[in-house]
Design a protein around this motif. Sequence first.
Motif, PDB file in Angstrom:
ATOM      1  N   VAL A 101       5.874 -25.777  -4.359  1.00  0.00           N
ATOM      2  CA  VAL A 101       4.691 -26.366  -3.740  1.00  0.00           C
ATOM      3  C   VAL A 101       4.867 -27.881  -3.784  1.00  0.00           C
ATOM      4  O   VAL A 101       5.052 -28.463  -4.847  1.00  0.00           O
ATOM      5  N   TRP A 102       4.845 -28.483  -2.614  1.00  0.00           N
ATOM      6  CA  TRP A 102       5.051 -29.928  -2.434  1.00  0.00           C
ATOM      7  C   TRP A 102       3.708 -30.531  -2.080  1.00  0.00           C
ATOM      8  O   TRP A 102       3.029 -30.062  -1.172  1.00  0.00           O
ATOM      9  N   ILE A 103       3.305 -31.577  -2.812  1.00  0.00           N
ATOM     10  CA  ILE A 103       2.037 -32.269  -2.580  1.00  0.00           C
ATOM     11  C   ILE A 103       2.362 -33.732  -2.335  1.00  0.00           C
ATOM     12  O   ILE A 103       3.025 -34.366  -3.154  1.00  0.00           O
ATOM     13  N   GLY A 104       1.903 -34.263  -1.215  1.00  0.00           N
ATOM     14  CA  GLY A 104       2.181 -35.658  -0.905  1.00  0.00           C
ATOM     15  C   GLY A 104       0.953 -36.370  -0.384  1.00  0.00           C
ATOM     16  O   GLY A 104       0.111 -35.774   0.284  1.00  0.00           O
ATOM     17  N   ALA A 105       0.845 -37.641  -0.702  1.00  0.00           N
ATOM     18  CA  ALA A 105      -0.214 -38.491  -0.165  1.00  0.00           C
ATOM     19  C   ALA A 105       0.447 -39.588   0.650  1.00  0.00           C
ATOM     20  O   ALA A 105       1.321 -40.300   0.154  1.00  0.00           O
ATOM     21  N   TRP A 106       0.027 -39.691   1.899  1.00  0.00           N
ATOM     22  CA  TRP A 106       0.536 -40.735   2.777  1.00  0.00           C
ATOM     23  C   TRP A 106      -0.462 -41.887   2.798  1.00  0.00           C
ATOM     24  O   TRP A 106      -1.673 -41.669   2.770  1.00  0.00           O
ATOM     25  N   ASP A 107       0.050 -43.117   2.825  1.00  0.00           N
ATOM     26  CA  ASP A 107      -0.816 -44.283   2.997  1.00  0.00           C
ATOM     27  C   ASP A 107      -0.125 -45.305   3.877  1.00  0.00           C
ATOM     28  O   ASP A 107       1.033 -45.137   4.243  1.00  0.00           O
ATOM     29  N   THR A 108      -0.850 -46.361   4.234  1.00  0.00           N
ATOM     30  CA  THR A 108      -0.359 -47.339   5.199  1.00  0.00           C
ATOM     31  C   THR A 108       0.440 -48.487   4.590  1.00  0.00           C
ATOM     32  O   THR A 108       0.790 -49.421   5.300  1.00  0.00           O
ATOM     33  N   ASP A 109       0.725 -48.435   3.306  1.00  0.00           N
ATOM     34  CA  ASP A 109       1.510 -49.486   2.669  1.00  0.00           C
ATOM     35  C   ASP A 109       2.955 -49.008   2.522  1.00  0.00           C
ATOM     36  O   ASP A 109       3.225 -48.085   1.752  1.00  0.00           O
ATOM     37  N   PRO A 110       3.898 -49.620   3.242  1.00  0.00           N
ATOM     38  CA  PRO A 110       5.283 -49.158   3.159  1.00  0.00           C
ATOM     39  C   PRO A 110       6.005 -49.552   1.869  1.00  0.00           C
ATOM     40  O   PRO A 110       7.100 -49.074   1.602  1.00  0.00           O
ATOM     41  N   LEU A 169       0.736 -39.671 -15.064  1.00  0.00           N
ATOM     42  CA  LEU A 169       0.296 -38.267 -15.087  1.00  0.00           C
ATOM     43  C   LEU A 169       1.134 -37.415 -14.155  1.00  0.00           C
ATOM     44  O   LEU A 169       1.466 -36.273 -14.475  1.00  0.00           O
ATOM     45  N   VAL A 170       1.484 -37.963 -13.013  1.00  0.00           N
ATOM     46  CA  VAL A 170       2.328 -37.219 -12.069  1.00  0.00           C
ATOM     47  C   VAL A 170       3.680 -36.925 -12.706  1.00  0.00           C
ATOM     48  O   VAL A 170       4.167 -35.795 -12.670  1.00  0.00           O
ATOM     49  N   VAL A 171       4.277 -37.928 -13.317  1.00  0.00           N
ATOM     50  CA  VAL A 171       5.574 -37.740 -13.986  1.00  0.00           C
ATOM     51  C   VAL A 171       5.465 -36.686 -15.087  1.00  0.00           C
ATOM     52  O   VAL A 171       6.331 -35.827 -15.243  1.00  0.00           O
ATOM     53  N   ALA A 172       4.367 -36.731 -15.853  1.00  0.00           N
ATOM     54  CA  ALA A 172       4.196 -35.808 -16.977  1.00  0.00           C
ATOM     55  C   ALA A 172       3.934 -34.367 -16.528  1.00  0.00           C
ATOM     56  O   ALA A 172       4.345 -33.432 -17.208  1.00  0.00           O
ATOM     57  N   CYS A 173       3.264 -34.184 -15.395  1.00  0.00           N
ATOM     58  CA  CYS A 173       2.811 -32.837 -15.008  1.00  0.00           C
ATOM     59  C   CYS A 173       3.628 -32.169 -13.904  1.00  0.00           C
ATOM     60  O   CYS A 173       3.609 -30.945 -13.788  1.00  0.00           O
ATOM     61  N   ALA A 174       4.302 -32.940 -13.076  1.00  0.00           N
ATOM     62  CA  ALA A 174       5.051 -32.368 -11.949  1.00  0.00           C
ATOM     63  C   ALA A 174       6.483 -32.058 -12.362  1.00  0.00           C
ATOM     64  O   ALA A 174       7.015 -32.633 -13.310  1.00  0.00           O
ATOM     65  N   ASP A 175       7.095 -31.153 -11.625  1.00  0.00           N
ATOM     66  CA  ASP A 175       8.506 -30.840 -11.868  1.00  0.00           C
ATOM     67  C   ASP A 175       9.408 -31.956 -11.340  1.00  0.00           C
ATOM     68  O   ASP A 175      10.430 -32.265 -11.945  1.00  0.00           O
ATOM     69  N   HIS A 176       9.029 -32.541 -10.210  1.00  0.00           N
ATOM     70  CA  HIS A 176       9.759 -33.666  -9.612  1.00  0.00           C
ATOM     71  C   HIS A 176       8.736 -34.528  -8.895  1.00  0.00           C
ATOM     72  O   HIS A 176       7.676 -34.046  -8.499  1.00  0.00           O
ATOM     73  N   TRP A 177       9.076 -35.785  -8.677  1.00  0.00           N
ATOM     74  CA  TRP A 177       8.234 -36.660  -7.886  1.00  0.00           C
ATOM     75  C   TRP A 177       9.111 -37.708  -7.237  1.00  0.00           C
ATOM     76  O   TRP A 177      10.269 -37.904  -7.605  1.00  0.00           O
ATOM     77  N   GLY A 178       8.568 -38.402  -6.264  1.00  0.00           N
ATOM     78  CA  GLY A 178       9.299 -39.481  -5.613  1.00  0.00           C
ATOM     79  C   GLY A 178       8.433 -40.111  -4.536  1.00  0.00           C
ATOM     80  O   GLY A 178       7.244 -39.833  -4.435  1.00  0.00           O
ATOM     81  N   VAL A 184       3.977 -40.625  -1.218  1.00  0.00           N
ATOM     82  CA  VAL A 184       4.282 -40.460  -2.634  1.00  0.00           C
ATOM     83  C   VAL A 184       4.035 -38.977  -2.877  1.00  0.00           C
ATOM     84  O   VAL A 184       2.974 -38.454  -2.535  1.00  0.00           O
ATOM     85  N   TRP A 185       5.013 -38.280  -3.407  1.00  0.00           N
ATOM     86  CA  TRP A 185       4.958 -36.828  -3.460  1.00  0.00           C
ATOM     87  C   TRP A 185       5.371 -36.293  -4.831  1.00  0.00           C
ATOM     88  O   TRP A 185       5.974 -37.004  -5.634  1.00  0.00           O
ATOM     89  N   CYS A 186       5.042 -35.038  -5.031  1.00  0.00           N
ATOM     90  CA  CYS A 186       5.491 -34.344  -6.228  1.00  0.00           C
ATOM     91  C   CYS A 186       5.670 -32.869  -5.897  1.00  0.00           C
ATOM     92  O   CYS A 186       5.213 -32.397  -4.851  1.00  0.00           O
ATOM     93  N   GLU A 187       6.353 -32.175  -6.776  1.00  0.00           N
ATOM     94  CA  GLU A 187       6.628 -30.753  -6.571  1.00  0.00           C
ATOM     95  C   GLU A 187       6.230 -29.961  -7.807  1.00  0.00           C
ATOM     96  O   GLU A 187       6.388 -30.431  -8.944  1.00  0.00           O
ATOM     97  N   LEU A 188       5.742 -28.758  -7.543  1.00  0.00           N
ATOM     98  CA  LEU A 188       5.440 -27.789  -8.609  1.00  0.00           C
ATOM     99  C   LEU A 188       6.133 -26.495  -8.252  1.00  0.00           C
ATOM    100  O   LEU A 188       6.058 -26.036  -7.106  1.00  0.00           O
TER     101      LEU A 188
END
Length: 136
Positions: free
Chosen positions: A74-83, A106-115, A129-133
């Motif tokens: 499960v991939w969760i990502g938030a898009w925003d207008t700041d590159p 918190l994302v680093v601590a709880c997700a399997d991966h992020w970037g 900015v995304w993370c995976e579970l």
Amino acid sequence: MSSAEPWDYTLYIPNDLRAVTVCRRTLRLILTMHGLIGLVDTAELLATELVSNAVRHTKGPAALRVRRTGDGVVWIGAWDTDPAPPEPPRPPAQVTESEDGRGLGLVVACADHWGWQPSARFGDRGKYVWCELAAA
């Protein structure tokens, strides 16, 4: 549709802190409908942090994207207008000391991966900015 099949949802939101609650509740519904109730609490926490950052630190619209890949991630990502890249996550010891700046920790601590990755939506440059579970 089988819950093991890939799927992909995107919720476009205005730059409004109330949209964080809309995203959290929508994510809960999506995961519940796909039989992933065991991921709901962690996914809500992660999405809340990602979307809050997108809304707080930019002036434009934002989006929450959630998808399940063919291999069950499960991939969760938030898009925003700041590159620009997000601020680096704080070390875990500093995360508990302050409400501000704890999001990516918190994302680093709880997700399997992020970037993060550059991306464009609404004709604007921005980033995800995304993370995976891993879905059991």
